[in-house]
Scaffold this motif. Structure first.
Motif, PDB file in Angstrom:
ATOM      1  N   ARG A 148      -2.825 -12.788  81.668  1.00 52.45           N
ATOM      2  CA  ARG A 148      -1.767 -13.780  81.418  1.00 52.45           C
ATOM      3  C   ARG A 148      -0.962 -14.070  82.667  1.00 52.45           C
ATOM      4  O   ARG A 148      -0.493 -15.189  82.874  1.00 52.45           O
ATOM      5  CB  ARG A 148      -0.810 -13.276  80.328  1.00 52.45           C
ATOM      6  CG  ARG A 148      -1.273 -13.460  78.928  1.00 52.45           C
ATOM      7  CD  ARG A 148      -0.136 -13.316  77.926  1.00 52.45           C
ATOM      8  NE  ARG A 148       0.543 -12.031  77.942  1.00 52.45           N
ATOM      9  CZ  ARG A 148       0.145 -10.950  77.298  1.00 52.45           C
ATOM     10  NH1 ARG A 148      -0.977 -10.980  76.590  1.00 52.45           N
ATOM     11  NH2 ARG A 148       0.839  -9.829  77.345  1.00 52.45           N
ATOM     12  N   HIS A 149      -0.806 -13.069  83.514  1.00 48.54           N
ATOM     13  CA  HIS A 149       0.145 -13.196  84.615  1.00 48.54           C
ATOM     14  C   HIS A 149      -0.497 -13.066  85.989  1.00 48.54           C
ATOM     15  O   HIS A 149       0.208 -12.874  86.989  1.00 48.54           O
ATOM     16  CB  HIS A 149       1.261 -12.165  84.441  1.00 48.54           C
ATOM     17  CG  HIS A 149       2.004 -12.297  83.141  1.00 48.54           C
ATOM     18  ND1 HIS A 149       2.763 -13.399  82.830  1.00 48.54           N
ATOM     19  CD2 HIS A 149       2.077 -11.469  82.060  1.00 48.54           C
ATOM     20  CE1 HIS A 149       3.291 -13.250  81.627  1.00 48.54           C
ATOM     21  NE2 HIS A 149       2.894 -12.093  81.135  1.00 48.54           N
ATOM     22  N   GLU A 166       5.848  -7.400  80.922  1.00 50.01           N
ATOM     23  CA  GLU A 166       5.760  -8.733  80.310  1.00 50.01           C
ATOM     24  C   GLU A 166       7.030  -9.530  80.589  1.00 50.01           C
ATOM     25  O   GLU A 166       6.975 -10.708  80.967  1.00 50.01           O
ATOM     26  CB  GLU A 166       5.528  -8.603  78.806  1.00 50.01           C
ATOM     27  CG  GLU A 166       5.513  -9.901  78.035  1.00 50.01           C
ATOM     28  CD  GLU A 166       4.252 -10.728  78.242  1.00 50.01           C
ATOM     29  OE1 GLU A 166       4.290 -11.951  77.981  1.00 50.01           O
ATOM     30  OE2 GLU A 166       3.214 -10.166  78.665  1.00 50.01           O
ATOM     31  N   ALA A 168       7.305 -10.436  84.362  1.00 56.27           N
ATOM     32  CA  ALA A 168       6.353 -11.476  84.749  1.00 56.27           C
ATOM     33  C   ALA A 168       6.753 -12.836  84.189  1.00 56.27           C
ATOM     34  O   ALA A 168       6.633 -13.861  84.870  1.00 56.27           O
ATOM     35  CB  ALA A 168       4.952 -11.091  84.286  1.00 56.27           C
ATOM     36  N   ARG A 169       7.216 -12.876  82.942  1.00 57.78           N
ATOM     37  CA  ARG A 169       7.654 -14.150  82.363  1.00 57.78           C
ATOM     38  C   ARG A 169       8.808 -14.760  83.151  1.00 57.78           C
ATOM     39  O   ARG A 169       8.922 -15.982  83.255  1.00 57.78           O
ATOM     40  CB  ARG A 169       8.073 -13.948  80.906  1.00 57.78           C
ATOM     41  CG  ARG A 169       6.926 -13.907  79.898  1.00 57.78           C
ATOM     42  CD  ARG A 169       7.431 -13.594  78.509  1.00 57.78           C
ATOM     43  NE  ARG A 169       6.381 -13.748  77.513  1.00 57.78           N
ATOM     44  CZ  ARG A 169       6.250 -14.786  76.699  1.00 57.78           C
ATOM     45  NH1 ARG A 169       7.111 -15.789  76.778  1.00 57.78           N
ATOM     46  NH2 ARG A 169       5.274 -14.849  75.819  1.00 57.78           N
TER      47      ARG A 169
END
Length: 467
Positions: A182-183, A268, A271-272
Protein backbone atom coordinates in the motif's frame (compact mmCIF):
# COMPACT_ATOMS: atom_id res chain seq x y z
CA UNK A 1 -13.68 -1.31 7.73
CA UNK A 2 -12.76 2.19 6.63
CA UNK A 3 -13.03 5.11 9.08
CA UNK A 4 -14.85 8.06 7.57
CA UNK A 5 -16.57 11.32 8.40
CA UNK A 6 -19.88 12.48 7.01
CA UNK A 7 -19.68 14.60 3.87
CA UNK A 8 -19.64 18.24 4.91
CA UNK A 9 -21.82 19.14 1.90
CA UNK A 10 -24.56 16.67 2.83
CA UNK A 11 -27.52 17.72 5.02
CA UNK A 12 -26.83 17.16 8.70
CA UNK A 13 -28.54 17.71 12.03
CA UNK A 14 -27.08 19.83 14.85
CA UNK A 15 -25.67 18.16 17.96
CA UNK A 16 -25.34 20.47 20.94
CA UNK A 17 -22.77 19.65 23.63
CA UNK A 18 -24.17 20.68 27.00
CA UNK A 19 -22.66 21.01 30.46
CA UNK A 20 -24.76 20.92 33.64
CA UNK A 21 -25.49 24.25 35.32
CA UNK A 22 -25.81 24.99 39.04
CA UNK A 23 -29.55 24.27 39.02
CA UNK A 24 -30.20 22.97 35.52
CA UNK A 25 -28.23 22.84 32.27
CA UNK A 26 -27.89 26.09 30.35
CA UNK A 27 -29.52 25.35 27.00
CA UNK A 28 -28.47 27.25 23.87
CA UNK A 29 -31.03 29.89 22.87
CA UNK A 30 -30.65 28.80 19.24
CA UNK A 31 -32.76 25.69 19.87
CA UNK A 32 -35.79 27.86 20.69
CA UNK A 33 -38.30 27.72 23.58
CA UNK A 34 -40.23 24.73 22.20
CA UNK A 35 -37.12 22.48 22.16
CA UNK A 36 -35.93 23.87 25.50
CA UNK A 37 -39.26 23.07 27.18
CA UNK A 38 -39.16 19.62 25.61
CA UNK A 39 -35.66 18.97 27.00
CA UNK A 40 -36.74 20.04 30.50
CA UNK A 41 -39.82 17.85 30.30
CA UNK A 42 -37.60 14.90 29.34
CA UNK A 43 -35.45 15.47 32.43
CA UNK A 44 -32.33 16.34 30.47
CA UNK A 45 -29.64 17.20 33.04
CA UNK A 46 -26.52 17.09 30.81
CA UNK A 47 -25.14 14.08 32.65
CA UNK A 48 -22.17 12.54 30.82
CA UNK A 49 -23.48 10.54 27.89
CA UNK A 50 -27.10 11.67 28.26
CA UNK A 51 -28.91 12.24 24.94
CA UNK A 52 -32.07 14.21 24.31
CA UNK A 53 -33.52 14.15 20.79
CA UNK A 54 -35.20 17.41 19.79
CA UNK A 55 -38.42 17.24 17.77
CA UNK A 56 -39.35 19.68 15.05
CA UNK A 57 -42.72 21.42 15.00
CA UNK A 58 -43.83 18.91 12.37
CA UNK A 59 -42.92 15.92 14.53
CA UNK A 60 -39.65 15.14 12.83
CA UNK A 61 -36.13 15.23 14.22
CA UNK A 62 -34.55 18.67 14.56
CA UNK A 63 -31.31 17.91 16.40
CA UNK A 64 -30.08 16.58 19.72
CA UNK A 65 -28.54 17.58 23.02
CA UNK A 66 -25.65 15.58 24.45
CA UNK A 67 -24.42 15.82 28.02
CA UNK A 68 -20.67 16.13 28.49
CA UNK A 69 -20.61 16.67 32.24
CA UNK A 70 -18.88 19.50 34.11
CA UNK A 71 -15.74 21.18 32.86
CA UNK A 72 -12.57 19.41 34.08
CA UNK A 73 -11.14 20.83 37.30
CA UNK A 74 -7.65 20.84 35.78
CA UNK A 75 -6.61 20.73 32.14
CA UNK A 76 -3.79 18.27 32.85
CA UNK A 77 -5.91 15.85 34.89
CA UNK A 78 -6.93 12.71 32.99
CA UNK A 79 -10.65 12.53 32.28
CA UNK A 80 -12.52 9.77 34.05
CA UNK A 81 -13.85 8.64 30.68
CA UNK A 82 -11.89 8.87 27.45
CA UNK A 83 -13.69 9.59 24.17
CA UNK A 84 -16.92 10.58 25.88
CA UNK A 85 -18.42 11.88 22.64
CA UNK A 86 -18.25 8.34 21.27
CA UNK A 87 -21.36 7.60 23.35
CA UNK A 88 -23.28 9.91 21.02
CA UNK A 89 -22.16 7.86 18.03
CA UNK A 90 -23.67 4.79 19.67
CA UNK A 91 -26.89 6.44 20.82
CA UNK A 92 -27.96 8.80 18.03
CA UNK A 93 -30.22 7.72 15.16
CA UNK A 94 -28.71 7.01 11.76
CA UNK A 95 -27.85 10.03 9.69
CA UNK A 96 -25.36 12.87 9.46
CA UNK A 97 -24.67 15.14 12.42
CA UNK A 98 -22.53 18.21 13.01
CA UNK A 99 -21.35 19.83 16.22
CA UNK A 100 -23.35 23.02 16.71
CA UNK A 101 -21.21 24.48 19.51
CA UNK A 102 -17.76 24.23 21.08
CA UNK A 103 -17.88 24.28 24.88
CA UNK A 104 -14.87 25.63 26.71
CA UNK A 105 -12.52 22.89 27.88
CA UNK A 106 -13.92 20.27 25.51
CA UNK A 107 -11.28 18.55 23.35
CA UNK A 108 -12.81 18.50 19.87
CA UNK A 109 -9.97 16.46 18.39
CA UNK A 110 -10.41 13.76 20.97
CA UNK A 111 -14.16 13.90 20.48
CA UNK A 112 -14.00 13.50 16.70
CA UNK A 113 -11.41 10.72 16.95
CA UNK A 114 -13.49 8.90 19.54
CA UNK A 115 -16.47 9.06 17.20
CA UNK A 116 -14.41 7.38 14.48
CA UNK A 117 -13.19 4.76 16.96
CA UNK A 118 -16.82 4.03 17.91
CA UNK A 119 -17.64 3.15 14.29
CA UNK A 120 -15.34 0.10 14.42
CA UNK A 121 -16.82 -3.38 14.40
CA UNK A 122 -15.06 -6.71 13.89
CA UNK A 123 -17.43 -8.43 11.49
CA UNK A 124 -15.22 -10.99 9.76
CA UNK A 125 -17.19 -13.94 11.13
CA UNK A 126 -20.53 -12.44 12.10
CA UNK A 127 -22.58 -9.56 10.83
CA UNK A 128 -22.42 -6.82 13.46
CA UNK A 129 -24.21 -3.57 12.81
CA UNK A 130 -21.96 -0.57 13.29
CA UNK A 131 -23.36 2.75 14.52
CA UNK A 132 -24.91 4.57 11.59
CA UNK A 133 -24.74 8.07 13.02
CA UNK A 134 -21.88 9.87 11.26
CA UNK A 135 -20.33 13.18 12.19
CA UNK A 136 -19.03 15.99 10.00
CA UNK A 137 -15.39 16.71 10.83
CA UNK A 138 -15.47 19.94 12.85
CA UNK A 139 -13.94 23.00 11.20
CA UNK A 140 -10.33 23.58 12.12
CA UNK A 141 -9.47 19.93 12.69
CA UNK A 142 -7.09 17.97 10.48
CA UNK A 143 -9.49 15.52 8.85
CA UNK A 144 -6.77 13.45 7.17
CA UNK A 145 -4.77 13.12 10.37
CA UNK A 146 -7.80 11.92 12.31
CA UNK A 147 -8.66 9.35 9.64
CA UNK A 148 -5.04 8.17 9.53
CA UNK A 149 -5.00 7.61 13.29
CA UNK A 150 -8.30 5.77 13.13
CA UNK A 151 -7.08 3.62 10.23
CA UNK A 152 -4.02 2.59 12.24
CA UNK A 153 -6.23 1.73 15.19
CA UNK A 154 -8.62 -0.28 13.00
CA UNK A 155 -5.72 -2.27 11.55
CA UNK A 156 -4.32 -3.11 14.99
CA UNK A 157 -7.77 -4.14 16.23
CA UNK A 158 -8.45 -6.32 13.19
CA UNK A 159 -5.15 -8.16 13.51
CA UNK A 160 -5.54 -8.81 17.24
CA UNK A 161 -9.19 -9.84 16.98
CA UNK A 162 -8.50 -12.45 14.30
CA UNK A 163 -8.05 -15.91 15.87
CA UNK A 164 -4.86 -17.87 15.39
CA UNK A 165 -6.63 -20.21 12.94
CA UNK A 166 -6.61 -17.27 10.51
CA UNK A 167 -3.72 -15.20 11.94
CA UNK A 168 -0.70 -17.44 12.19
CA UNK A 169 2.83 -16.35 11.30
CA UNK A 170 2.03 -16.71 7.58
CA UNK A 171 -1.10 -14.57 7.75
CA UNK A 172 0.70 -11.96 9.83
CA UNK A 173 3.37 -11.88 7.14
CA UNK A 174 0.66 -11.40 4.51
CA UNK A 175 -0.80 -8.46 6.46
CA UNK A 176 2.67 -6.93 6.59
CA UNK A 177 3.13 -7.46 2.85
CA UNK A 178 -0.19 -5.75 2.13
CA UNK A 179 0.81 -2.77 4.25
CA UNK A 180 4.17 -2.57 2.49
CA UNK A 181 2.50 -2.74 -0.93
CA UNK A 182 0.00 0.00 0.00
CA UNK A 183 2.77 2.40 0.88
CA UNK A 184 5.62 1.51 -1.45
CA UNK A 185 7.79 -0.09 1.22
CA UNK A 186 10.29 -2.91 0.79
CA UNK A 187 9.77 -6.14 2.69
CA UNK A 188 12.08 -9.07 3.35
CA UNK A 189 11.07 -12.23 5.23
CA UNK A 190 13.47 -14.81 6.67
CA UNK A 191 11.59 -18.05 7.30
CA UNK A 192 12.12 -21.50 8.80
CA UNK A 193 15.63 -22.92 8.85
CA UNK A 194 16.90 -19.83 7.05
CA UNK A 195 16.63 -18.17 10.46
CA UNK A 196 19.50 -20.36 11.62
CA UNK A 197 21.54 -19.64 8.51
CA UNK A 198 21.10 -15.89 9.06
CA UNK A 199 21.76 -16.02 12.80
CA UNK A 200 18.33 -15.65 14.42
CA UNK A 201 18.60 -18.73 16.65
CA UNK A 202 16.15 -17.76 19.38
CA UNK A 203 13.35 -16.86 16.95
CA UNK A 204 13.88 -20.28 15.38
CA UNK A 205 14.00 -22.11 18.73
CA UNK A 206 10.74 -20.61 19.99
CA UNK A 207 8.80 -21.08 16.76
CA UNK A 208 10.10 -24.36 15.36
CA UNK A 209 7.35 -26.46 16.99
CA UNK A 210 4.55 -24.36 15.49
CA UNK A 211 2.14 -25.45 12.77
CA UNK A 212 3.68 -22.75 10.56
CA UNK A 213 7.41 -22.06 10.43
CA UNK A 214 8.73 -19.08 12.37
CA UNK A 215 9.87 -15.99 10.48
CA UNK A 216 11.34 -12.53 10.83
CA UNK A 217 9.50 -9.80 8.92
CA UNK A 218 11.58 -6.77 7.97
CA UNK A 219 9.90 -3.73 6.35
CA UNK A 220 11.72 -0.59 5.22
CA UNK A 221 9.81 2.49 4.15
CA UNK A 222 11.22 5.00 1.67
CA UNK A 223 12.45 8.13 3.39
CA UNK A 224 15.42 10.19 4.51
CA UNK A 225 16.30 11.48 7.94
CA UNK A 226 16.63 10.06 11.45
CA UNK A 227 16.35 6.30 11.86
CA UNK A 228 13.23 5.01 13.66
CA UNK A 229 12.96 1.25 14.14
CA UNK A 230 9.84 -0.35 15.62
CA UNK A 231 10.04 -3.94 16.86
CA UNK A 232 6.79 -5.78 17.62
CA UNK A 233 6.30 -9.14 19.30
CA UNK A 234 4.45 -11.41 16.88
CA UNK A 235 3.62 -14.53 18.93
CA UNK A 236 0.49 -15.49 17.03
CA UNK A 237 -0.56 -17.97 19.67
CA UNK A 238 1.05 -18.83 22.98
CA UNK A 239 0.32 -22.19 24.58
CA UNK A 240 3.12 -21.53 27.02
CA UNK A 241 5.15 -24.24 25.33
CA UNK A 242 6.16 -27.21 27.48
CA UNK A 243 5.47 -25.03 30.53
CA UNK A 244 1.90 -25.09 29.29
CA UNK A 245 -0.58 -22.47 30.37
CA UNK A 246 -3.83 -23.47 32.08
CA UNK A 247 -6.83 -23.13 29.78
CA UNK A 248 -8.06 -19.92 31.43
CA UNK A 249 -4.71 -18.25 30.75
CA UNK A 250 -4.60 -19.53 27.17
CA UNK A 251 -8.05 -18.25 26.16
CA UNK A 252 -6.86 -14.81 25.01
CA UNK A 253 -3.53 -15.85 23.55
CA UNK A 254 -4.56 -14.95 20.02
CA UNK A 255 -3.69 -11.41 21.21
CA UNK A 256 -0.08 -12.29 21.99
CA UNK A 257 0.89 -10.70 18.68
CA UNK A 258 -0.51 -7.38 19.91
CA UNK A 259 2.92 -5.77 19.79
CA UNK A 260 3.23 -6.62 16.10
CA UNK A 261 -0.31 -5.37 15.48
CA UNK A 262 0.47 -2.07 17.18
CA UNK A 263 3.70 -1.38 15.29
CA UNK A 264 1.91 -2.19 12.01
CA UNK A 265 -0.94 0.12 13.02
CA UNK A 266 1.50 2.91 13.86
CA UNK A 267 3.29 2.37 10.54
CA UNK A 268 -0.07 2.61 8.75
CA UNK A 269 -0.74 5.97 10.38
CA UNK A 270 2.76 7.32 9.69
CA UNK A 271 2.59 6.24 6.05
CA UNK A 272 -0.90 7.68 5.48
CA UNK A 273 0.35 11.01 6.80
CA UNK A 274 3.52 10.85 4.72
CA UNK A 275 5.62 11.23 7.86
CA UNK A 276 7.75 8.23 6.94
CA UNK A 277 9.38 10.32 4.20
CA UNK A 278 11.07 12.49 6.82
CA UNK A 279 12.69 9.52 8.54
CA UNK A 280 14.12 6.09 7.86
CA UNK A 281 11.31 3.91 9.18
CA UNK A 282 11.93 0.22 9.72
CA UNK A 283 9.54 -2.40 11.13
CA UNK A 284 10.79 -5.72 12.53
CA UNK A 285 8.41 -8.49 13.59
CA UNK A 286 9.49 -11.92 14.83
CA UNK A 287 6.41 -13.99 13.98
CA UNK A 288 6.07 -17.37 15.69
CA UNK A 289 3.68 -19.73 17.40
CA UNK A 290 4.76 -21.02 20.80
CA UNK A 291 3.51 -24.57 20.50
CA UNK A 292 4.16 -28.07 21.85
CA UNK A 293 5.73 -30.78 19.72
CA UNK A 294 8.64 -33.21 19.80
CA UNK A 295 11.02 -30.45 18.70
CA UNK A 296 9.76 -27.77 21.11
CA UNK A 297 12.41 -25.96 23.11
CA UNK A 298 12.59 -27.15 26.72
CA UNK A 299 12.96 -25.77 30.24
CA UNK A 300 16.64 -25.85 31.09
CA UNK A 301 17.82 -25.40 27.52
CA UNK A 302 20.54 -22.83 26.96
CA UNK A 303 20.11 -20.80 23.77
CA UNK A 304 22.73 -18.65 22.09
CA UNK A 305 21.28 -15.38 20.81
CA UNK A 306 22.13 -13.37 17.72
CA UNK A 307 24.16 -11.04 19.92
CA UNK A 308 26.17 -13.96 21.29
CA UNK A 309 24.67 -13.77 24.78
CA UNK A 310 23.59 -17.15 26.14
CA UNK A 311 20.14 -17.52 27.70
CA UNK A 312 19.03 -20.20 30.14
CA UNK A 313 15.37 -21.07 29.54
CA UNK A 314 13.77 -21.40 32.94
CA UNK A 315 10.24 -21.04 31.59
CA UNK A 316 9.13 -21.68 28.01
CA UNK A 317 6.19 -19.35 28.66
CA UNK A 318 8.60 -16.41 28.77
CA UNK A 319 9.17 -16.75 25.05
CA UNK A 320 8.31 -13.23 23.89
CA UNK A 321 11.52 -11.74 25.21
CA UNK A 322 13.50 -14.45 23.41
CA UNK A 323 12.16 -13.65 19.94
CA UNK A 324 12.33 -9.92 20.61
CA UNK A 325 15.97 -10.25 21.67
CA UNK A 326 17.12 -11.48 18.26
CA UNK A 327 15.07 -8.80 16.49
CA UNK A 328 16.37 -6.06 18.79
CA UNK A 329 19.94 -7.19 18.24
CA UNK A 330 19.43 -6.88 14.48
CA UNK A 331 17.81 -3.45 14.84
CA UNK A 332 20.57 -2.23 17.14
CA UNK A 333 23.27 -3.08 14.60
CA UNK A 334 22.17 -0.04 12.57
CA UNK A 335 22.37 2.25 15.63
CA UNK A 336 18.95 3.86 15.03
CA UNK A 337 18.17 7.24 16.53
CA UNK A 338 15.17 5.71 18.27
CA UNK A 339 14.53 2.02 18.84
CA UNK A 340 11.09 1.05 20.17
CA UNK A 341 9.83 -2.39 21.17
CA UNK A 342 6.17 -3.15 21.79
CA UNK A 343 4.96 -6.42 23.28
CA UNK A 344 2.19 -8.08 25.23
CA UNK A 345 4.95 -9.26 27.51
CA UNK A 346 4.19 -9.65 31.20
CA UNK A 347 1.28 -10.26 33.52
CA UNK A 348 3.22 -8.24 36.08
CA UNK A 349 2.55 -5.09 34.05
CA UNK A 350 -1.19 -5.75 34.22
CA UNK A 351 -1.08 -6.38 37.96
CA UNK A 352 0.78 -3.10 38.46
CA UNK A 353 -1.21 -0.81 36.17
CA UNK A 354 -4.23 -2.67 34.86
CA UNK A 355 -5.30 -3.27 31.26
CA UNK A 356 -5.49 0.28 29.90
CA UNK A 357 -2.38 1.96 31.28
CA UNK A 358 0.67 0.30 29.70
CA UNK A 359 4.04 0.83 31.31
CA UNK A 360 7.07 1.85 29.30
CA UNK A 361 10.77 1.87 30.09
CA UNK A 362 13.30 4.43 28.92
CA UNK A 363 16.67 5.62 30.24
CA UNK A 364 16.36 9.06 28.65
CA UNK A 365 14.44 11.35 31.03
CA UNK A 366 13.62 13.96 28.39
CA UNK A 367 12.43 11.33 25.92
CA UNK A 368 10.32 9.63 28.58
CA UNK A 369 8.71 12.92 29.60
CA UNK A 370 7.90 13.69 25.97
CA UNK A 371 6.25 10.31 25.42
CA UNK A 372 4.26 10.40 28.65
CA UNK A 373 3.16 13.99 28.00
CA UNK A 374 2.06 13.15 24.46
CA UNK A 375 0.09 10.17 25.73
CA UNK A 376 -1.74 12.28 28.28
CA UNK A 377 -2.47 15.07 25.80
CA UNK A 378 -3.86 12.69 23.19
CA UNK A 379 -5.91 10.26 25.29
CA UNK A 380 -3.38 7.46 24.88
CA UNK A 381 -1.98 7.15 28.40
CA UNK A 382 1.29 5.41 29.26
CA UNK A 383 3.23 5.29 32.52
CA UNK A 384 6.97 5.15 32.99
CA UNK A 385 8.54 2.37 35.04
CA UNK A 386 12.28 2.19 35.75
CA UNK A 387 15.09 0.12 34.32
CA UNK A 388 16.05 -0.61 37.92
CA UNK A 389 19.75 -1.42 37.91
CA UNK A 390 19.84 -3.32 41.24
CA UNK A 391 17.58 -5.97 39.68
CA UNK A 392 20.13 -6.83 36.97
CA UNK A 393 21.42 -9.66 39.15
CA UNK A 394 17.98 -11.29 39.01
CA UNK A 395 18.37 -12.03 35.28
CA UNK A 396 21.86 -13.54 35.60
CA UNK A 397 21.67 -17.31 36.26
CA UNK A 398 24.49 -19.61 37.24
CA UNK A 399 25.21 -21.32 33.90
CA UNK A 400 24.44 -18.69 31.22
CA UNK A 401 24.65 -14.96 30.63
CA UNK A 402 20.92 -14.40 31.09
CA UNK A 403 17.82 -16.01 32.62
CA UNK A 404 14.58 -15.63 30.68
CA UNK A 405 12.36 -16.13 33.75
CA UNK A 406 13.86 -15.23 37.14
CA UNK A 407 12.41 -17.15 40.07
CA UNK A 408 10.47 -15.40 42.80
CA UNK A 409 7.96 -13.51 40.71
CA UNK A 410 8.96 -10.04 41.92
CA UNK A 411 9.24 -7.08 39.49
CA UNK A 412 8.43 -9.22 36.46
CA UNK A 413 7.84 -6.29 34.11
CA UNK A 414 11.12 -4.66 35.13
CA UNK A 415 13.23 -7.81 34.82
CA UNK A 416 11.74 -8.47 31.37
CA UNK A 417 12.61 -4.92 30.28
CA UNK A 418 16.14 -5.29 31.68
CA UNK A 419 16.49 -8.52 29.70
CA UNK A 420 15.51 -6.76 26.46
CA UNK A 421 17.82 -3.83 27.14
CA UNK A 422 20.79 -6.23 27.13
CA UNK A 423 20.25 -6.60 23.36
CA UNK A 424 20.44 -2.87 22.65
CA UNK A 425 23.22 -0.37 23.32
CA UNK A 426 24.12 1.17 19.98
CA UNK A 427 20.76 2.89 19.44
CA UNK A 428 20.81 6.56 20.47
CA UNK A 429 17.63 5.97 22.51
CA UNK A 430 15.55 2.93 23.41
CA UNK A 431 12.00 2.67 24.75
CA UNK A 432 10.11 -0.53 25.54
CA UNK A 433 6.29 -0.68 25.89
CA UNK A 434 4.67 -3.57 27.76
CA UNK A 435 1.14 -3.30 26.37
CA UNK A 436 -2.00 -5.37 26.95
CA UNK A 437 -3.53 -4.87 23.50
CA UNK A 438 -7.04 -5.77 24.65
CA UNK A 439 -10.14 -3.94 25.87
CA UNK A 440 -11.70 -6.25 28.51
CA UNK A 441 -15.12 -4.56 28.44
CA UNK A 442 -16.72 -2.04 26.12
CA UNK A 443 -16.09 1.66 26.76
CA UNK A 444 -16.78 4.78 24.67
CA UNK A 445 -14.90 4.44 21.39
CA UNK A 446 -13.35 1.17 22.52
CA UNK A 447 -15.46 -1.94 21.91
CA UNK A 448 -14.48 -5.10 23.73
CA UNK A 449 -11.59 -6.80 21.91
CA UNK A 450 -8.28 -5.87 20.35
CA UNK A 451 -6.98 -2.40 21.17
CA UNK A 452 -4.24 -0.06 20.09
CA UNK A 453 -2.04 1.23 22.88
CA UNK A 454 0.76 3.81 22.89
CA UNK A 455 0.53 4.34 19.12
CA UNK A 456 -0.71 7.92 19.34
CA UNK A 457 1.62 8.69 22.25
CA UNK A 458 4.57 7.70 20.07
CA UNK A 459 3.13 9.44 16.99
CA UNK A 460 2.76 12.78 18.72
CA UNK A 461 6.12 12.51 20.49
CA UNK A 462 8.08 11.83 17.29
CA UNK A 463 8.48 15.42 16.03
CA UNK A 464 10.29 16.40 19.22
CA UNK A 465 12.19 13.11 19.53
CA UNK A 466 13.54 12.99 15.97
CA UNK A 467 14.14 16.66 15.28
Amino acid sequence: MIPEFADSDAPSLPLWLIRPGEAEPVLPPEIGPFAANWARAQGFAAKPGQVCLLPSAEGGLDGALFGIGPEPAAADRPARERFALARAAEALPAGNWHLANRPQGFDLTQGALGWLFAQYRFDRYKRIEAPRARIVCPDGLDRDRLIAMAAGEYLARDLINTPASDMGPGELEQAARELAQRHGAEIEVTCGDDLLARNFPMIHAVGRAGAQPPRLIDIRFPGEGPRLTLVGKGVCFDTGGLDIKPSASMALMKKDMGGAANVLGLAETLARLGLHRAMQLRILIPAVENAISANAFRPGDVLTSRKGLTVEVNNTDAEGRLVLADALALADEEAPDLLVSMATLTGAARVALGPELPPFFCDDDALAATIQGAGRAHADPVWRLPFWEPYEAMIEPAIADLDNAPSGGFAGAITAALFLRRFTGQARAYAHFDIYGWQPSAAPGRPKGGAGQAMRAILHALPEILR
